[in-house]
Design a protein around this motif. Structure first.
Motif, short mmCIF file in Angstrom:
data_model
loop_
_atom_site.label_atom_id
_atom_site.label_comp_id
_atom_site.label_asym_id
_atom_site.label_seq_id
_atom_site.Cartn_x
_atom_site.Cartn_y
_atom_site.Cartn_z
N SER A 105 0.84 -1.20 0.00
CA SER A 105 0.00 0.00 0.00
C SER A 105 0.87 1.24 0.00
O SER A 105 1.99 1.23 0.52
CB SER A 105 -0.91 0.05 1.24
OG SER A 105 -1.82 -1.03 1.27
N ILE B 214 0.51 5.22 1.31
CA ILE B 214 -0.29 6.20 2.05
C ILE B 214 0.10 7.58 1.53
O ILE B 214 1.25 8.01 1.68
CB ILE B 214 -0.04 6.12 3.57
CG1 ILE B 214 -0.25 4.69 4.07
CG2 ILE B 214 -0.97 7.10 4.30
CD1 ILE B 214 -1.63 4.14 3.88
N ARG C 158 -5.21 5.68 1.47
CA ARG C 158 -4.41 4.49 1.15
C ARG C 158 -4.83 3.91 -0.19
O ARG C 158 -6.02 3.71 -0.45
CB ARG C 158 -4.56 3.41 2.23
CG ARG C 158 -3.88 2.10 1.81
CD ARG C 158 -3.68 1.14 2.94
NE ARG C 158 -4.88 0.47 3.36
CZ ARG C 158 -4.89 -0.56 4.22
NH1 ARG C 158 -3.75 -0.99 4.75
NH2 ARG C 158 -6.03 -1.13 4.56
N GLN D 213 -3.81 0.62 -2.71
CA GLN D 213 -3.08 -0.61 -2.96
C GLN D 213 -2.42 -0.53 -4.34
O GLN D 213 -2.91 0.17 -5.23
CB GLN D 213 -4.04 -1.81 -2.92
CG GLN D 213 -4.74 -2.00 -1.58
CD GLN D 213 -3.98 -2.94 -0.68
OE1 GLN D 213 -2.89 -2.63 -0.22
NE2 GLN D 213 -4.55 -4.10 -0.43
N ARG E 17 -7.88 2.41 5.49
CA ARG E 17 -6.72 2.14 6.32
C ARG E 17 -7.08 1.36 7.58
O ARG E 17 -6.23 0.72 8.18
CB ARG E 17 -6.05 3.46 6.73
CG ARG E 17 -5.39 4.17 5.58
CD ARG E 17 -4.68 5.42 6.02
NE ARG E 17 -3.56 5.14 6.90
CZ ARG E 17 -2.75 6.07 7.40
NH1 ARG E 17 -2.95 7.34 7.10
NH2 ARG E 17 -1.75 5.74 8.19
N THR F 293 3.39 -1.28 3.90
CA THR F 293 2.79 0.02 3.65
C THR F 293 3.91 1.05 3.57
O THR F 293 4.82 1.02 4.39
CB THR F 293 1.80 0.39 4.77
OG1 THR F 293 0.73 -0.55 4.80
CG2 THR F 293 1.22 1.78 4.55
N LEU G 273 4.71 5.13 3.48
CA LEU G 273 4.14 6.44 3.76
C LEU G 273 4.89 7.52 2.98
O LEU G 273 6.11 7.70 3.16
CB LEU G 273 4.22 6.76 5.26
CG LEU G 273 3.21 6.06 6.18
CD1 LEU G 273 3.55 4.59 6.35
CD2 LEU G 273 3.16 6.74 7.54
#
Length: 290
Positions: free
Chosen positions: A178, A180, A190, A192, A205, A248, A250
């Motif tokens: 993912s 963010i 978020r 994918q 999320r 994930t 960020l």
């Protein structure tokens, strides 16, 4: 989207589906180069090779015939022009590789096209015999180009939302990770990312992307200040109910994070989770070296 389509969307509308950009591989190459420069381990050389591979993929994507809008192509099917993309990729990257790898690529080029398509089919199905594993990375790179070219013809209007957020709504492949987003109205959203066609799609999320549970989500990360900068944005989202995790990334921690590149550069996080033996990873990276 046409002006009329945009006008008919709600004011704060955020798309469920985002197709890959025209320069997706060029931007990935830049990110791989950045990550390689930041990595002082033996992994540096492989990240540099991946930068060259992404550049070669961009050449192949630029040469790929533009396709008319059509229904999403569901894997595992080998699209037209996959083998021509393979040859373009090899032509651009081979001179920069070792003699042994060049010999492998030459064998691949000399393989009859019908057999190459059969091997590519096995790559998509994840059923590669040991004798063909040396070809896997290169064939997947070509398949990525072909599927990405198809995905570029899709839009939020042609790809409707679906309940299953773990698999790509365009090609059906499992999400690798993912992203963010950061900044403005998109902050905290978020999306994918598909490792095959480079499509992105929205996912809440607060939910596990495997079992949809909301009660046992935790995040693990590497806080060592001496670790490469990639770990400032890398997290493992772990579910205590189904015992799976997916990475994930960020953008608030790494502005130019790319799910494919940053996943390879943050391999230590996977190694630490593997030692715990509590969670099973989701989202296979096709460029991992087994």
């Amino acid at each position: 989207m046409t002006p009329e389509q945009i006008q008919n969307k709600p004011f704060f509308y955020k798309p469920f589906y985002i197709p890959p950009k025209a320069d997706i591989f060029a931007q990935r190459a830049i990110r791989f180069q950045e990550l390689a420069q930041q990595d002082n381990s033996s992994w540096h050389d492989y990240l540099s090779i991946m930068a060259s591979l992404a550049q070669a993929q961009q050449h192949a994507l630029d040469q790929h015939p533009r396709q008319p809008e059509n229904a999403p192509a569901q894997a595992p099917a080998v699209p037209a022009h996959t083998i021509s993309s393979l040859k373009t990729i090899i032509g651009h990257i081979a001179p920069s590789l070792s003699e042994a790898t060049q010999a492998t690529l030459q064998t691949l080029i000399n393989t009859p096209e019908t057999e190459l398509i059969a091997i590519a089919q096995r790559v998509l199905q994840g059923d590669i015999p040991e004798r063909e594993q040396a070809y896997q990375i290169w064939l997947h790179a070509a398949l990525q180009v072909a599927y990405t070219a198809q995905a570029q013809q899709q839009s939020d209007d042609t790809i409707p939302p679906q309940d299953d957020r773990a698999h790509c709504p365009n090609c059906g492949s499992e999400a690798i990770a993912s992203i963010i987003l950061s900044g403005g109205d998109w902050d905290g959203l978020r999306y994918q990312h598909c490792a095959l066609c480079n499509s992105q799609w929205n996912a809440l999320r607060a939910k596990c992307t495997f079992c949809n549970d909301q009660s046992a989500i935790s995040h693990q990360q590497i806080d060592n200040p001496e670790a490469p900068p990639v770990y400032q944005g890398a997290r493992a989202e772990c579910c205590g109910k189904c015992h799976h995790y997916r990475k994930t990334f960020l953008r608030s921690g790494q502005q130019h994070a790319d799910p494919i590149a940053d996943d390879l550069a943050s391999l230590t996080l996977d190694m630490l989770l593997a030692e715990q033996s509590e969670y099973t990873r989701g989202g296979h990276n096709p460029f991992w070296l087994d």
